[in-house]
Structure formats: structure tokens, C-alpha cells
Design a protein around this motif. Structure first.
Motif, short mmCIF file in Angstrom:
data_model
loop_
_atom_site.label_atom_id
_atom_site.label_comp_id
_atom_site.label_asym_id
_atom_site.label_seq_id
_atom_site.Cartn_x
_atom_site.Cartn_y
_atom_site.Cartn_z
N ALA A 118 0.82 -1.22 0.00
CA ALA A 118 0.00 0.00 0.00
C ALA A 118 0.86 1.27 0.00
N PRO A 119 1.87 1.40 0.87
CA PRO A 119 2.71 2.60 0.83
C PRO A 119 3.45 2.76 -0.50
N ALA A 120 3.94 1.65 -1.07
CA ALA A 120 4.67 1.74 -2.34
C ALA A 120 3.75 2.19 -3.48
N ALA A 121 2.51 1.74 -3.45
CA ALA A 121 1.56 2.15 -4.49
C ALA A 121 1.39 3.67 -4.47
N TRP A 122 1.28 4.21 -3.28
CA TRP A 122 1.09 5.66 -3.15
C TRP A 122 2.37 6.44 -3.47
N GLN A 123 3.49 5.99 -2.90
CA GLN A 123 4.74 6.72 -3.04
C GLN A 123 5.35 6.60 -4.43
N VAL A 124 5.24 5.43 -5.05
CA VAL A 124 5.87 5.21 -6.35
C VAL A 124 4.91 5.49 -7.51
N LEU A 125 3.67 5.07 -7.37
CA LEU A 125 2.72 5.19 -8.46
C LEU A 125 1.72 6.32 -8.27
N GLY A 126 1.69 6.92 -7.06
CA GLY A 126 0.83 8.08 -6.82
C GLY A 126 -0.64 7.78 -6.74
N SER A 127 -1.00 6.54 -6.38
CA SER A 127 -2.41 6.18 -6.26
C SER A 127 -2.59 5.17 -5.13
N ARG A 128 -3.80 5.16 -4.59
CA ARG A 128 -4.11 4.30 -3.45
C ARG A 128 -4.38 2.86 -3.91
N LEU A 129 -3.89 1.91 -3.14
CA LEU A 129 -4.15 0.48 -3.40
C LEU A 129 -5.58 0.16 -2.99
N VAL A 130 -6.35 -0.45 -3.90
CA VAL A 130 -7.75 -0.77 -3.57
C VAL A 130 -8.04 -2.27 -3.64
N ARG A 131 -7.14 -3.06 -4.24
CA ARG A 131 -7.38 -4.50 -4.27
C ARG A 131 -6.08 -5.24 -4.60
N VAL A 132 -5.94 -6.41 -3.96
CA VAL A 132 -4.85 -7.33 -4.28
C VAL A 132 -5.48 -8.59 -4.84
N GLU A 133 -4.95 -9.08 -5.96
CA GLU A 133 -5.48 -10.29 -6.58
C GLU A 133 -4.48 -11.43 -6.43
N THR A 134 -4.99 -12.62 -6.12
CA THR A 134 -4.12 -13.78 -5.96
C THR A 134 -4.68 -14.97 -6.73
N TYR A 135 -3.81 -15.96 -6.92
CA TYR A 135 -4.23 -17.23 -7.49
C TYR A 135 -4.55 -18.25 -6.40
N GLY A 136 -4.53 -17.80 -5.16
CA GLY A 136 -4.95 -18.67 -4.07
C GLY A 136 -3.82 -19.11 -3.17
N THR A 137 -4.19 -19.95 -2.23
CA THR A 137 -3.26 -20.42 -1.20
C THR A 137 -3.18 -21.94 -1.22
N TYR A 138 -4.16 -22.63 -0.60
CA TYR A 138 -4.10 -24.09 -0.50
C TYR A 138 -4.35 -24.76 -1.85
N ALA A 139 -3.50 -25.73 -2.16
CA ALA A 139 -3.70 -26.63 -3.30
C ALA A 139 -2.82 -27.84 -3.08
N CYS A 140 -3.41 -29.02 -3.08
CA CYS A 140 -2.65 -30.25 -2.83
C CYS A 140 -1.95 -30.66 -4.12
N ARG A 141 -0.67 -30.28 -4.24
CA ARG A 141 0.08 -30.57 -5.46
C ARG A 141 1.56 -30.55 -5.18
N GLY A 142 2.33 -31.00 -6.17
CA GLY A 142 3.77 -30.95 -6.07
C GLY A 142 4.30 -29.60 -6.51
N VAL A 143 5.61 -29.41 -6.32
CA VAL A 143 6.26 -28.19 -6.75
C VAL A 143 6.24 -28.14 -8.27
N VAL A 144 5.92 -26.97 -8.85
CA VAL A 144 5.88 -26.83 -10.31
C VAL A 144 7.11 -26.07 -10.78
N GLY A 145 7.46 -26.32 -12.04
CA GLY A 145 8.54 -25.55 -12.65
C GLY A 145 9.93 -26.07 -12.38
N ARG A 146 10.06 -27.24 -11.74
CA ARG A 146 11.38 -27.79 -11.48
C ARG A 146 11.52 -29.21 -12.02
#
Length: 231
Positions: A118-146
């Protein structure tokens, strides 16, 4: 005659080396991928007393004025056990895509959003943070990309101990995504993402960005597993 002897010797050497190294057409055996076999009837609720770490974490969230709901400890099968977890209801900024997450991860994530993003959004981009988007947390799976070796290892997502952050929405209407913003020609956007990445590396045990590998081209992976590792 000598030429024929040399040709035969070379062929025998070639066959010997082929036997040692498996030949050109035989692929090396690959480890089996992490077996995803969640329980057919759903997770089993575990009757475990909360640890001292979890109780302290609950207290810290209350002191930080975070609205949350404790989640029962659950065994999903295949080693995917989520214990000492919460569901975040309100951290002051709306967050999409979250499922249950271990309390220490929730505490670190909340502090990161409030005191870094939130502070970086205001200080660097000059606008207030209103939402954070994620792809989630829990998922029963192995490590990807290795490769196969990674797939044979349980991801921290399987413990509810990781979150994948994909984008940030600002009050001026801009939506800053990891996918397009990480290498953006806009120096301010890149500075914003590098700033919050650096802060994340001080708060989480493992932080993986698009600089790590192709599997993370569109998100920041943040977890409280083993570390520290920041890339």
C-alpha cells in the motif's frame, strides 16, 4: 588388415560406452510425480490442540485489527495437511482468491500488504491500493517448474503455507499485473514491483518471481516454508 582391426576395435569401444551410459535412445528413469489423491469423502478434521505458535499468531492478528476466522485442522490426504490455519475476512484492503492459510503466513501477508504494498503504491505510483489479486493459497500438489524432481516434492501450497500474488488494482483504475508489469517499459511500474518484491524477501521465507523460472511468469510466490530464498 590393420585398418579393419582398427574399425572393429572402434566399434567395440562404441558398444562398450553405449552400455555404460545407456545409449542414445534410452531415456533416464524419471521420478514419479507427487501423488495427488485427496480423500474421496473430503478432508478429515483433526482434533489437535492449537500450538503455542498458533495461539500467539491469533493474538497478533487481533492486535493488528485483522478480521479472521480460525479454520479446523484438516488432513486432505497425500500428506496435504493444513494446521493452525485461518480464513482472512478483512485486512483493510480487499484480497481475491484466498483460501485457508496457516496463521503465520496470514500474519506476514497482512503486514506486507499494509506496510509495503500500500505505501509503495502511493509513493511510487501516486495512487491508493484498492485490491490485491491472488491465485490462491491451498492446493494439494507438487512443486511446479522444477521438472519431475520438483513434481515429486509436496508444495508449500499443500500445507496452506503459500500464496501466489498476481495483480494490484489502484484507485486511479490501473491494474498492475506481475505478468505484464515485471518487464514493463514503464520504469515506475517496474520500480513498484521491485520495491514490494524486496520487502517480501524480508518477510517471507521463500519468494519466487518471474526471474526464478518460467512457471512464475505471472505471479509472486510467497511462502513460510524453508529458507530464506529470494529470487
Amino acid at each position: 588388415m590393420r585398418n579393419w582391426r582398427r574399425m572393429i576395435a572402434a566399434a567395440l569401444i562404441g558398444l562398450t560406452l553405449s552400455g555404460c551410459f545407456g545409449g542414445g535412445d534410452r531415456a533416464a528413469p524419471r521420478p514419479a510425480p507427487f501423488p495427488i489423491r485427496e480423500r474421496p469423502g473430503g478432508p478429515v478434521t483433526l482434533d489437535l490442540p492449537p500450538s503455542a505458535e498458533t495461539q500467539q499468531c491469533f493474538t497478533d492478528l487481533v492486535r493488528a485489527d485483522v478480521r479472521y476466522t480460525p479454520v479446523p485442522d484438516r488432513d486432505y490426504g497425500s500428506g496435504c495437511i493444513v494446521a493452525g490455519a485461518v480464513s482472512l475476512n478483512d485486512i483493510g484492503v480487499p484480497v481475491t482468491g484466498l483460501k485457508e492459510m496457516r496463521c503465520p503466513l496470514a500474519r506476514a501477508f497482512t503486514a506486507w500488504v499494509r506496510h509495503a504494498v500500500a505505501p509503495a503504491a502511493w509513493q511510487v505510483l501516486g495512487s491508493r491500493l484498492v485490491r490485491v489479486e491472488t491465485y490462491g493459497t491451498y492446493a494439494c500438489r507438487g512443486v511446479v517448474g522444477r521438472g519431475a524432481q520438483g513434481a515429486a516434492k509436496l508444495s508449500e501450497h499443500g500445507r496452506g503455507n503459500a500464496v501466489d500474488v498476481s495483480a494490484f488494482v489502484l484507485a486511479d483504475g490501473r491494474r498492475i499485473t506481475i505478468e505484464t508489469g515485471w518487464g514493463s517499459p514503464d520504469l515506475q511500474i517496474r520500480a513498484f514491483l521491485q520495491t514490494i518484491h524486496k520487502s517480501a524477501c524480508r518477510r517471507f521465507q521463500t519468494v519466487l518471481s518471474p526471474d526464478y523460472n518460467a512457471a512464475h511468469y505471472n505471479h509472486l510466490h510467497l511462502d513460510m516454508g524453508t529458507g530464506p530464498f529470494c529470487r
